[in-house]
Design a protein around this motif. Structure first.
Motif, short mmCIF file in Angstrom:
data_model
loop_
_atom_site.label_atom_id
_atom_site.label_comp_id
_atom_site.label_asym_id
_atom_site.label_seq_id
_atom_site.Cartn_x
_atom_site.Cartn_y
_atom_site.Cartn_z
N GLY A 152 10.75 -18.86 11.90
CA GLY A 152 11.49 -18.05 12.86
C GLY A 152 11.35 -16.56 12.67
O GLY A 152 12.14 -15.78 13.20
N ARG B 7 9.91 -14.60 17.17
CA ARG B 7 10.39 -15.43 18.27
C ARG B 7 10.23 -14.64 19.57
O ARG B 7 10.47 -13.43 19.60
CB ARG B 7 11.86 -15.82 18.06
N ASP C 278 10.82 -14.19 23.82
CA ASP C 278 11.47 -14.49 25.09
C ASP C 278 10.57 -13.94 26.20
O ASP C 278 10.07 -12.81 26.09
CB ASP C 278 12.84 -13.83 25.20
N LYS D 80 13.64 -18.66 26.63
CA LYS D 80 14.09 -18.15 25.33
C LYS D 80 13.44 -18.86 24.14
O LYS D 80 13.04 -20.02 24.21
CB LYS D 80 15.61 -18.32 25.21
N ASN D 81 13.39 -18.08 23.04
CA ASN D 81 13.17 -18.60 21.67
C ASN D 81 11.92 -19.48 21.53
O ASN D 81 11.98 -20.61 21.07
CB ASN D 81 14.39 -19.38 21.19
#
Length: 481
Positions: A192, A195, A197, A217-218
């Motif tokens: 992570g 990340r 978007d 997202k993400n």
């Protein structure tokens, strides 16, 4: 995209969240690592304990500035922090400390290769903020790991300037590469550290105004991000074809990898929903120009410049230059030994191909073989000098793998197998035999076919079991012909 959609144009903007690799967290003194046991690296500040006050991590500021300088952005000498209110279990104090009104970095651009064409994409701004914790889902309950809570982030917000999934992917990969080379982040996407978007809207070609957007997202994979963007573009185009007078509703989506489609999670929040207001516990961040200059003076060579140097000055092929640039550990290994080698191109081949294959066989990286770059450079130099042949070098490489502490010179000197054939009379007899047995190749050579000459060299090398020095073999065959 299919030609069926030629009348539409996608407009894409990316928000890339990068966790910086500082030793401690952004506003507390706890270790900045999410690899420990759950909730092992937590403290008063990052768990939102009453009365705990944030203190800015100087190293995080340096790393943010380094990125801004790397993309030719403006470093703002005064920036401020703000509170972004939201209520999720992974946010222990129900707000995030970010930079909404006055970010530390404005502007900047990224130039990258998109399917063989260099394109430049603009960055709107880059701001600093702290990360939230992580929800961990179990069959019967969901836990929260706050090890990541309070980790320092930069969020890189592009302008809506991309129009295809491939452009978005190239832009994101270029950001990733820069962050790795300036050592701002480890960029481990599985953990992570990076990340993404994507804000996506679609309009008819020729329109200038932006239509409502969807935010996916993400995403922590470049390939999945490109797939998600294409899926969302197709969804919006299908909607507009069925409803030419309507507009999609703005929303937040996730990408379902199994279904290969974007799934609505919630209606999109607005800035009013987050109730931004100045962070009362932090004063404005004021930077001296000398501090910014110090970061600039210590900025390493960037990937684009390094690739250009590899190709134009060292003479590597574009393939090998890209191979090195895409793997910073391999690139560092190459550069550590290249300065000790008389033939950098050959050295690159030995590092990436010969020792790379041997490392892969052990499920290792070249740097984990415990062989020094200087020793591989020495091995290549021995081939160049004619001290050993290429075939011998491969056998010596196998011994180096088994005994990393041994130098190639000590291995060669201690084994009679690694003494090149120096009996020119015997070699001349072998060459005479090969030439007499291959009259067609002789004629082909005289007709200008270079492959015929290489065929004869190969025959001699096979006959001598690789012990004859190739330069000597070539010289003697040419004289004989």
């Amino acid at each position: 995209m299919s030609n069926d959609y030629d009348e539409f144009e996608a407009v894409i903007g990316l928000e890339i969240h990068c966790q910086m690799n500082t030793k401690t967290k952004f506003f507390g003194r706890e270790t900045n690592s999410s690899l420990a046991e759950p909730n092992a690296n937590i403290g008063f500040v990052d768990t939102g304990q009453p009365g705990a006050l944030p203190v800015i991590n100087k190293e995080a500021v340096k790393k943010a500035i380094a990125f801004g300088l790397a993309v030719d952005a403006q470093i703002n000498e005064t920036s401020t922090f703000d509170r972004k209110s939201y209520f999720y279990p992974d946010c222990p104090f129900n707000y995030q400390i970010t930079q909404f009104y006055h970010p530390i970095i404005t502007g900047g651009s990224i130039t990258c290769d998109v399917d063989g064409i260099l394109k430049t994409f603009s960055i709107e701004h880059t701001h600093m903020e702290n990360d939230a914790g992580k929800l961990v889902h179990f069959p019967d309950f969901t836990g929260v790991d706050y090890n990541r809570s309070g980790a320092p982030l930069i969020e890189i917000v592009s302008d809506p300037c991309m129009h295809t999934p491939r452009e978005a992917g190239a832009y994101a990969r270029a950001i990733y590469s820069i962050l790795k080379y300036i050592r701002t982040s480890d960029c481990n996407m599985q953990e992570g550290h990076l990340r993404m978007d994507a804000n996506i809207s679609v309009r008819l070609k020729g329109e200038t105004e932006l239509r409502p957007k969807a935010e996916v997202k993400n995403m922590n994979s470049f390939v999945n991000m490109e797939m998600a963007i294409e899926s969302e573009i197709r969804r919006q185009i299908a909607f507009y074809r069925a409803n030419p007078d309507k507009r999609i509703k703005t929303g937040t989506y996730r990408f379902d990898l199994e279904k290969k489609k974007t799934i609505l999670m919630r209606s999109k929040e607005s800035a009013d929903d987050y109730r931004y207001f100045p962070e009362p516990d932090l004063p404005p961040l004021v930077l001296e120009q000398a501090f910014i200059n110090d970061v600039k003076d210590n900025l390493p060579e960037l990937p684009v410049a390094k690739r250009k140097r590899f190709v134009e000055k060292i003479g590597l092929s574009e393939y090998f230059a890209d191979l090195l640039i895409d793997d910073i550990s391999l690139c560092d290994f190459f550069e550590a030994g290249e300065k000790h080698c008389t033939n950098p191109k050959a050295y690159c081949n030995w590092v990436a191909v010969e020792f790379g294959a041997r490392a892969n066989a052990q499920n290792k990286h070249v740097k984990d073989l415990e062989i020094s770059p200087k020793n591989i450079a020495s091995l290549v130099n021995m081939i160049e000098k004619g001290t050993i042949t290429g075939k011998m070098a491969k056998e010596i490489a196998d011994i180096m793998i088994a005994s990393p502490e041994k130098t190639p010179m000590s291995i060669a000197e201690g084994d009679s197998r690694f003494k090149p054939m120096d009996n020119t009379a015997a070699l001349e007899a072998i060459i005479d035999t090969i030439i007499s047995e291959n009259p067609d190749s002789i004629q082909d050579f005289k007709n200008g076919k270079d492959k015929a000459f290489q065929f004869l060299v190969g025959k001699v090398m096979k006959q001598t079991k690789g012990t004859a020095p190739p330069p000597l073999v070539k010289e003697m065959i040419l004289k004989r012909l």
